[in-house]
Design a protein around this motif. Structure first.
Motif, PDB file in Angstrom:
ATOM      1  N   LEU A 155       3.146 -19.350   7.811  1.00  0.00           N
ATOM      2  CA  LEU A 155       2.105 -18.492   7.295  1.00  0.00           C
ATOM      3  C   LEU A 155       2.678 -17.133   6.936  1.00  0.00           C
ATOM      4  O   LEU A 155       3.574 -16.634   7.616  1.00  0.00           O
ATOM      5  N   PRO A 156       2.174 -16.520   5.881  1.00  0.00           N
ATOM      6  CA  PRO A 156       2.687 -15.212   5.487  1.00  0.00           C
ATOM      7  C   PRO A 156       2.388 -14.152   6.539  1.00  0.00           C
ATOM      8  O   PRO A 156       1.354 -14.179   7.184  1.00  0.00           O
ATOM      9  N   VAL A 157       3.321 -13.254   6.718  1.00  0.00           N
ATOM     10  CA  VAL A 157       3.129 -12.161   7.668  1.00  0.00           C
ATOM     11  C   VAL A 157       2.313 -11.071   6.985  1.00  0.00           C
ATOM     12  O   VAL A 157       2.510 -10.750   5.818  1.00  0.00           O
ATOM     13  N   ASN A 158       1.396 -10.501   7.729  1.00  0.00           N
ATOM     14  CA  ASN A 158       0.510  -9.484   7.181  1.00  0.00           C
ATOM     15  C   ASN A 158       1.284  -8.234   6.750  1.00  0.00           C
ATOM     16  O   ASN A 158       2.332  -7.919   7.299  1.00  0.00           O
ATOM     17  N   LEU A 159       0.737  -7.528   5.765  1.00  0.00           N
ATOM     18  CA  LEU A 159       1.319  -6.274   5.319  1.00  0.00           C
ATOM     19  C   LEU A 159       1.107  -5.209   6.399  1.00  0.00           C
ATOM     20  O   LEU A 159       0.036  -4.631   6.508  1.00  0.00           O
ATOM     21  N   THR A 160       2.110  -4.961   7.205  1.00  0.00           N
ATOM     22  CA  THR A 160       2.077  -3.983   8.294  1.00  0.00           C
ATOM     23  C   THR A 160       0.919  -4.253   9.260  1.00  0.00           C
ATOM     24  O   THR A 160       1.107  -4.821  10.306  1.00  0.00           O
ATOM     25  N   SER A 161      -0.287  -3.869   8.908  1.00  0.00           N
ATOM     26  CA  SER A 161      -1.452  -4.095   9.769  1.00  0.00           C
ATOM     27  C   SER A 161      -2.676  -4.246   8.889  1.00  0.00           C
ATOM     28  O   SER A 161      -3.056  -3.330   8.182  1.00  0.00           O
ATOM     29  N   LEU A 162      -3.289  -5.422   8.960  1.00  0.00           N
ATOM     30  CA  LEU A 162      -4.406  -5.684   8.050  1.00  0.00           C
ATOM     31  C   LEU A 162      -5.518  -4.644   8.169  1.00  0.00           C
ATOM     32  O   LEU A 162      -6.107  -4.232   7.185  1.00  0.00           O
ATOM     33  N   ALA A 163      -5.830  -4.279   9.376  1.00  0.00           N
ATOM     34  CA  ALA A 163      -6.922  -3.333   9.559  1.00  0.00           C
ATOM     35  C   ALA A 163      -6.413  -1.942   9.931  1.00  0.00           C
ATOM     36  O   ALA A 163      -7.151  -1.112  10.431  1.00  0.00           O
ATOM     37  N   GLY A 164      -5.152  -1.683   9.675  1.00  0.00           N
ATOM     38  CA  GLY A 164      -4.557  -0.411  10.071  1.00  0.00           C
ATOM     39  C   GLY A 164      -4.801   0.697   9.068  1.00  0.00           C
ATOM     40  O   GLY A 164      -5.432   0.516   8.033  1.00  0.00           O
ATOM     41  N   ASN A 165      -4.259   1.859   9.381  1.00  0.00           N
ATOM     42  CA  ASN A 165      -4.500   3.037   8.547  1.00  0.00           C
ATOM     43  C   ASN A 165      -3.834   2.956   7.184  1.00  0.00           C
ATOM     44  O   ASN A 165      -4.149   3.736   6.291  1.00  0.00           O
ATOM     45  N   THR A 353     -15.007  -6.270   9.619  1.00  0.00           N
ATOM     46  CA  THR A 353     -15.576  -5.005  10.088  1.00  0.00           C
ATOM     47  C   THR A 353     -14.487  -3.970  10.350  1.00  0.00           C
ATOM     48  O   THR A 353     -14.635  -2.790  10.010  1.00  0.00           O
ATOM     49  N   GLN A 354     -13.379  -4.402  10.931  1.00  0.00           N
ATOM     50  CA  GLN A 354     -12.258  -3.487  11.174  1.00  0.00           C
ATOM     51  C   GLN A 354     -11.722  -2.928   9.867  1.00  0.00           C
ATOM     52  O   GLN A 354     -11.413  -1.732   9.762  1.00  0.00           O
ATOM     53  N   LYS A 355     -11.624  -3.769   8.854  1.00  0.00           N
ATOM     54  CA  LYS A 355     -11.118  -3.293   7.561  1.00  0.00           C
ATOM     55  C   LYS A 355     -12.121  -2.349   6.893  1.00  0.00           C
ATOM     56  O   LYS A 355     -11.736  -1.408   6.204  1.00  0.00           O
ATOM     57  N   LEU A 356     -13.417  -2.602   7.083  1.00  0.00           N
ATOM     58  CA  LEU A 356     -14.432  -1.735   6.497  1.00  0.00           C
ATOM     59  C   LEU A 356     -14.409  -0.338   7.121  1.00  0.00           C
ATOM     60  O   LEU A 356     -14.834   0.640   6.488  1.00  0.00           O
ATOM     61  N   GLN A 357     -13.922  -0.216   8.338  1.00  0.00           N
ATOM     62  CA  GLN A 357     -13.888   1.076   9.013  1.00  0.00           C
ATOM     63  C   GLN A 357     -12.787   1.992   8.485  1.00  0.00           C
ATOM     64  O   GLN A 357     -12.868   3.212   8.658  1.00  0.00           O
ATOM     65  N   VAL A 358     -11.784   1.397   7.826  1.00  0.00           N
ATOM     66  CA  VAL A 358     -10.694   2.213   7.277  1.00  0.00           C
ATOM     67  C   VAL A 358     -11.244   3.123   6.179  1.00  0.00           C
ATOM     68  O   VAL A 358     -11.898   2.669   5.232  1.00  0.00           O
ATOM     69  N   GLY A 359     -11.007   4.432   6.326  1.00  0.00           N
ATOM     70  CA  GLY A 359     -11.488   5.392   5.333  1.00  0.00           C
ATOM     71  C   GLY A 359     -12.938   5.784   5.514  1.00  0.00           C
ATOM     72  O   GLY A 359     -13.492   6.534   4.704  1.00  0.00           O
ATOM     73  N   ARG A 360     -13.598   5.296   6.602  1.00  0.00           N
ATOM     74  CA  ARG A 360     -15.008   5.631   6.859  1.00  0.00           C
ATOM     75  C   ARG A 360     -15.146   6.097   8.313  1.00  0.00           C
ATOM     76  O   ARG A 360     -15.784   5.436   9.145  1.00  0.00           O
ATOM     77  N   PRO A 361     -14.580   7.235   8.661  1.00  0.00           N
ATOM     78  CA  PRO A 361     -14.587   7.680  10.060  1.00  0.00           C
ATOM     79  C   PRO A 361     -15.981   7.920  10.616  1.00  0.00           C
ATOM     80  O   PRO A 361     -16.201   7.803  11.819  1.00  0.00           O
ATOM     81  N   GLY A 362     -16.952   8.199   9.769  1.00  0.00           N
ATOM     82  CA  GLY A 362     -18.300   8.479  10.262  1.00  0.00           C
ATOM     83  C   GLY A 362     -19.221   7.267  10.269  1.00  0.00           C
ATOM     84  O   GLY A 362     -20.379   7.369  10.715  1.00  0.00           O
ATOM     85  N   TRP A 363     -18.735   6.146   9.811  1.00  0.00           N
ATOM     86  CA  TRP A 363     -19.582   4.947   9.724  1.00  0.00           C
ATOM     87  C   TRP A 363     -19.629   4.223  11.065  1.00  0.00           C
ATOM     88  O   TRP A 363     -18.594   3.910  11.646  1.00  0.00           O
ATOM     89  N   GLN A 364     -20.825   3.936  11.551  1.00  0.00           N
ATOM     90  CA  GLN A 364     -21.001   3.204  12.798  1.00  0.00           C
ATOM     91  C   GLN A 364     -21.633   1.841  12.490  1.00  0.00           C
ATOM     92  O   GLN A 364     -22.799   1.770  12.109  1.00  0.00           O
ATOM     93  N   PRO A 365     -20.888   0.744  12.648  1.00  0.00           N
ATOM     94  CA  PRO A 365     -21.444  -0.587  12.340  1.00  0.00           C
ATOM     95  C   PRO A 365     -22.648  -0.917  13.221  1.00  0.00           C
ATOM     96  O   PRO A 365     -22.621  -0.668  14.433  1.00  0.00           O
ATOM     97  N   GLN A 366     -23.694  -1.443  12.603  1.00  0.00           N
ATOM     98  CA  GLN A 366     -24.892  -1.874  13.320  1.00  0.00           C
ATOM     99  C   GLN A 366     -25.008  -3.396  13.180  1.00  0.00           C
ATOM    100  O   GLN A 366     -25.158  -3.908  12.076  1.00  0.00           O
TER     101      GLN A 366
END
Length: 378
Positions: A155-165, A353-366
């Motif tokens: 399987l391909p290795v992820n680019l650094t961190s899929l849900a990372g900064n 959800t983790q990926k959606l949080q990148v670039g949205r520091p004020g977003w709180q998932p409900q």
């Protein structure tokens, strides 16, 4: 190779005979028994031990949906294909059956002028689905004696961190699915935040009317408003659009707004709607902000479009083989190295959800409550 043992459950004697005769023409399939309703079918299942069940929806004493619920309690892994009609009720009941755990569906043949034509229609509709759902042990039995097993591709290795900064900010979530998709979509969407910060675009291989019923069902049970797309409709944050049956769905940007566009261009991968059409247009409109998910399904629809998303800097993730009804579409993107991550169905919502949080520091998932998520898929 052992034959695929099929049980046919339908209250019509004629339908049972037509299906049995159609399947008997294939050397890999054997009808091991029939039943006139769900009550009889459940009583015969332990003795017949079929590999597959073809289950009618409308039957006396015990209908198809009730029977399916009981089958899933007693035989959770037994493949079930629903036999549906192209009616409003048939479409609604079929979508409900698929989200209850039916593996696939076929339409009852209509318009055949001769018995032979009816047999041909039935065989062409059912046989490919049965063979796609056949247990892996049958394929293994056919090949084990002639050649050594081939190692699975790495399987391909992820680019650094899929849900990372280092990941780009997600601007749109696009999903492709086929066989087993309605249930997978119900599971996935019920696990996503209700306050989705991006638009959601879905291609599920289904005919007209069925896609509208699917959108209605997802809206009612999954906490995210989903509707069947119409031409020119605005693509809005927090809302989902499902490609209507027999129409490709694409997106385009005009004067800063993204709109949905439908067309009846030739089928791609023998499909209309096709996942590739949506994925290509999403790559063009959202670029590196595109997050694509490839769920269970036959064939390889989504592979070419997935490549374009990756080339544009976006991300593609896939459902794993163990939780897929058929690992055709997700398997294709994984084996080609297009998928950056492969996850069980139950883990995909968390990763998204983790990926959606990148670039949205004020977003709180409900999220939905645990009880509501369970109700969405039961």
């Amino acid at each position: 190779m052992p034959k695929i043992g099929v049980m046919v459950v339908d209250d019509s004697v004629v339908v049972r005979q037509v299906v049995s005769q159609a399947l008997a023409q294939d050397p890999d399939i054997e009808v091991v028994g029939v039943a006139a309703n769900g009550k009889i079918a459940l009583a015969r299942l332990p003795q017949l031990n079929p590999d597959m069940v073809i289950l009618d929806i409308e039957m006396p004493e015990m209908d198809g949906l009730t029977t399916l619920r009981e089958i899933r309690k007693q035989y959770p892994k037994l493949p079930v294909v629903m036999f549906s009609t192209l009616t409003e009720f048939g479409a609604s009941a079929t979508v409900q059956a698929l989200t209850l755990g039916a593996n696939d569906y076929v339409h009852k043949p209509s318009g055949a002028e001769t018995i032979s034509e009816g047999l041909r229609q039935t065989r062409e509709a059912i046989v490919p689905k049965l063979k796609a759902l056949v247990p892996a042990k049958r394929t293994a039995a056919a090949t084990a004696a002639v050649k050594a097993p081939v190692p699975a591709p790495a399987l391909p290795v992820n680019l650094t961190s899929l849900a990372g900064n280092h990941s780009p900010k997600v601007e749109a979530l696009v999903i492709g699915a086929s066989t087993g998709g309605p249930n997978a979509l119900a599971v996935l969407l019920s696990g996503l935040p209700r306050n989705l910060p991006v638009p959601l675009l879905i291609v599920q291989h289904m005919p007209p009317m069925f896609t509208r019923m699917l959108a209605t069902h997802l809206t009612a049970h999954c906490g995210i408003p989903v509707s069947e797309a119409s031409d020119g409709m605005l693509v809005r944050v927090g809302q989902g659009l499902v490609a209507p049956g027999n129409y490709h769905l694409a997106v385009a940007r005009h004067n800063g707004e993204v709109t949905a566009h439908l067309n009846q261009d030739p089928p791609e991968n023998s499909c209309r709607p096709a996942v590739d059409v949506l994925f290509r247009s999403a790559a063009a409109v959202y670029g590196q902000g595109t997050l694509a998910v490839v769920l269970t399904g036959m064939g390889q629809d989504g592979l070419r479009g997935g490549r374009e998303i990756r080339e544009a800097g976006g991300s593609v993730i896939a459902q794993d083989e163990a939780t897929s009804v058929v690992w055709g579409m997700p398997g294709a993107v994984v084996k080609a190295g297009v998928a950056e991550a492969v996850r069980p169905l139950e883990e995909l919502a968390l990763l998204i959800t983790q990926k959606l949080q990148v670039g949205r520091p004020g977003w709180q998932p409900q999220h939905l409550s645990s009880a509501a998520r369970t109700a969405a898929v039961v």
